[in-house]
Structure formats: structure tokens, C-alpha cells
Motif scaffolding. Structure first.
Motif, PDB file in Angstrom:
ATOM      1  N   ARG A  12       0.771  -1.208   0.086  1.00 22.42           N
ATOM      2  CA  ARG A  12       0.337   0.098  -0.057  1.00 22.42           C
ATOM      3  C   ARG A  12       0.894   1.317  -0.012  1.00 22.42           C
ATOM      4  O   ARG A  12       0.654   2.144  -0.651  1.00 22.42           O
ATOM      5  CB  ARG A  12      -0.924  -0.072   1.329  1.00 22.42           C
ATOM      6  CG  ARG A  12      -1.903   1.303   1.240  1.00 22.42           C
ATOM      7  CD  ARG A  12      -2.844   1.310   2.351  1.00 22.42           C
ATOM      8  NE  ARG A  12      -3.341  -0.112   2.641  1.00 22.42           N
ATOM      9  CZ  ARG A  12      -3.679  -0.817   3.753  1.00 22.42           C
ATOM     10  NH1 ARG A  12      -3.610  -0.159   4.973  1.00 22.42           N
ATOM     11  NH2 ARG A  12      -4.242  -1.995   3.796  1.00 22.42           N
ATOM     12  N   ALA A  15       2.689   1.565  -3.289  1.00 21.79           N
ATOM     13  CA  ALA A  15       1.543   2.202  -4.537  1.00 21.79           C
ATOM     14  C   ALA A  15       1.508   3.570  -4.132  1.00 21.79           C
ATOM     15  O   ALA A  15       1.259   4.483  -5.041  1.00 21.79           O
ATOM     16  CB  ALA A  15      -0.084   1.449  -4.262  1.00 21.79           C
ATOM     17  N   ASN A  52       2.003  -6.356  -5.745  1.00 21.50           N
ATOM     18  CA  ASN A  52       0.943  -6.233  -5.258  1.00 21.50           C
ATOM     19  C   ASN A  52       0.588  -4.678  -5.336  1.00 21.50           C
ATOM     20  O   ASN A  52      -0.480  -4.355  -5.424  1.00 21.50           O
ATOM     21  CB  ASN A  52       0.833  -6.761  -3.681  1.00 21.50           C
ATOM     22  CG  ASN A  52       0.689  -8.121  -3.621  1.00 21.50           C
ATOM     23  OD1 ASN A  52       0.146  -8.934  -4.437  1.00 21.50           O
ATOM     24  ND2 ASN A  52       1.118  -8.612  -2.572  1.00 21.50           N
ATOM     25  N   GLN A  56      -2.565  -3.006  -7.276  1.00 16.40           N
ATOM     26  CA  GLN A  56      -3.335  -1.937  -6.784  1.00 16.40           C
ATOM     27  C   GLN A  56      -3.658  -0.740  -7.584  1.00 16.40           C
ATOM     28  O   GLN A  56      -4.703  -0.278  -8.116  1.00 16.40           O
ATOM     29  CB  GLN A  56      -2.852  -1.574  -5.334  1.00 16.40           C
ATOM     30  CG  GLN A  56      -3.783  -0.269  -4.876  1.00 16.40           C
ATOM     31  CD  GLN A  56      -3.197  -0.007  -3.223  1.00 16.40           C
ATOM     32  OE1 GLN A  56      -2.309  -0.559  -2.885  1.00 16.40           O
ATOM     33  NE2 GLN A  56      -3.426   1.194  -3.053  1.00 16.40           N
ATOM     34  N   GLU A  59      -5.626  -1.702 -10.638  1.00 13.48           N
ATOM     35  CA  GLU A  59      -7.025  -1.687 -10.273  1.00 13.48           C
ATOM     36  C   GLU A  59      -7.691  -0.149 -10.225  1.00 13.48           C
ATOM     37  O   GLU A  59      -8.889  -0.150 -10.436  1.00 13.48           O
ATOM     38  CB  GLU A  59      -7.377  -2.310  -8.814  1.00 13.48           C
ATOM     39  CG  GLU A  59      -7.190  -3.974  -9.054  1.00 13.48           C
ATOM     40  CD  GLU A  59      -7.183  -4.639  -7.603  1.00 13.48           C
ATOM     41  OE1 GLU A  59      -6.916  -4.046  -6.819  1.00 13.48           O
ATOM     42  OE2 GLU A  59      -7.087  -5.897  -7.745  1.00 13.48           O
ATOM     43  N   GLU A  60      -6.790   0.570  -9.838  1.00 14.04           N
ATOM     44  CA  GLU A  60      -7.215   2.133  -9.663  1.00 14.04           C
ATOM     45  C   GLU A  60      -7.246   2.667 -11.174  1.00 14.04           C
ATOM     46  O   GLU A  60      -7.616   3.903 -11.155  1.00 14.04           O
ATOM     47  CB  GLU A  60      -6.159   2.978  -8.907  1.00 14.04           C
ATOM     48  CG  GLU A  60      -6.249   2.649  -7.408  1.00 14.04           C
ATOM     49  CD  GLU A  60      -5.042   3.170  -6.552  1.00 14.04           C
ATOM     50  OE1 GLU A  60      -4.242   3.867  -6.911  1.00 14.04           O
ATOM     51  OE2 GLU A  60      -4.918   2.572  -5.210  1.00 14.04           O
TER      52      GLU A  60
END
Length: 127
Positions: A12, A15, A52, A56, A59-60
Motif C-alpha cells: 500500500r 503504491a 501487489n 493496486q 485496479e485504480e
């Protein structure tokens, strides 16, 4: 020598870092993100953590993977906000969610204080 090890970023956080770089214009439409293995080694994290983070961002809608070539910042269609604007909106939205969460926690605490001051209502038990 420093005995404390620097904490490794999670997916996270990686990203978010890349999102900020897109918002700042460091990475623009069509730019290739760093290769996963090299970036993982640079950050001291596993390849899976970087993958990962890239997932992310995919997906955004900020990046897209090109099989056998790498991960690239999306080039948008005319009239669609660019990745820089989209990244800035996501960053702003995350800040607003954090602000609202903090405010909500404060309101919950105030409700608990008011309930404690008023005492149990008729028909309620002390739970």
C-alpha cells in the motif's frame, strides 16, 4: 552503526509512493514503471510486495501491464482525466477519508461521554 533497521514499506505504501510520483509528473502517460525485481531489491522488499503495489495501481486505473514488457502509466482517451489528475484525486480522496475518520472517532467519543454523563436510560441495563 545504527542498530535499528529501517522499516520496509508494504504494498500500500509503495503504491502510494508511485501514485504521488504520477501526480507530481515524475511518471507520465506511457512511462514504464521500474521493473519489479530491481525495484523490490532497491526497496528491500519481496517481488510479491512490488507486484501487489502494481496490482493496486492497475485496479485504480493508473497503470497497465504489457505482457513481457512491463508496467506503464496509462495513456488516457481524449476527455478522460489523465493519470496525473487521477492520482491527485485519489491522494486527495484518501486525505479526506482520513480526516472524516478522525472526525467520526471524535464524535463517537463525545457520544460515549454524553451517555456516561446522562446515565442509563429507563429500561436499559448496564450492559
Amino acid at each position: 552503526m545504527d542498530s535499528q533497521q529501517k522499516r520496509k514499506p508494504n504494498a500500500r505504501e509503495i503504491a502510494a509512493r508511485i501514485r504521488d510520483e504520477i501526480a507530481a509528473g515524475t511518471f507520465g502517460p506511457g512511462d514504464r514503471l521500474p521493473g519489479g525485481r530491481a525495484y523490490a531489491k532497491k526497496l528491500g522488499v519481496s517481488l510479491m510486495t512490488v507486484q501487489n503495489a502494481y496490482t493496486q495501481l492497475r485496479e485504480e486505473g493508473l497503470v497497465e501491464g504489457v505482457s513481457g514488457s512491463g508496467t506503464y502509466v496509462r495513456d488516457t482517451a481524449p476527455g478522460e482525466p489523465g493519470p496525473r489528475e487521477a492520482a491527485q484525486r485519489l491522494t486527495d480522496l484518501q486525505a479526506e477519508v482520513a480526516r472524516i475518520s478522525t472526525e467520526l472517532a471524535g464524535l463517537v467519543e463525545r457520544v460515549h461521554q454524553l451517555e456516561a454523563a446522562v446515565g442509563p436510560r429507563e429500561g436499559e441495563t448496564g450492559a
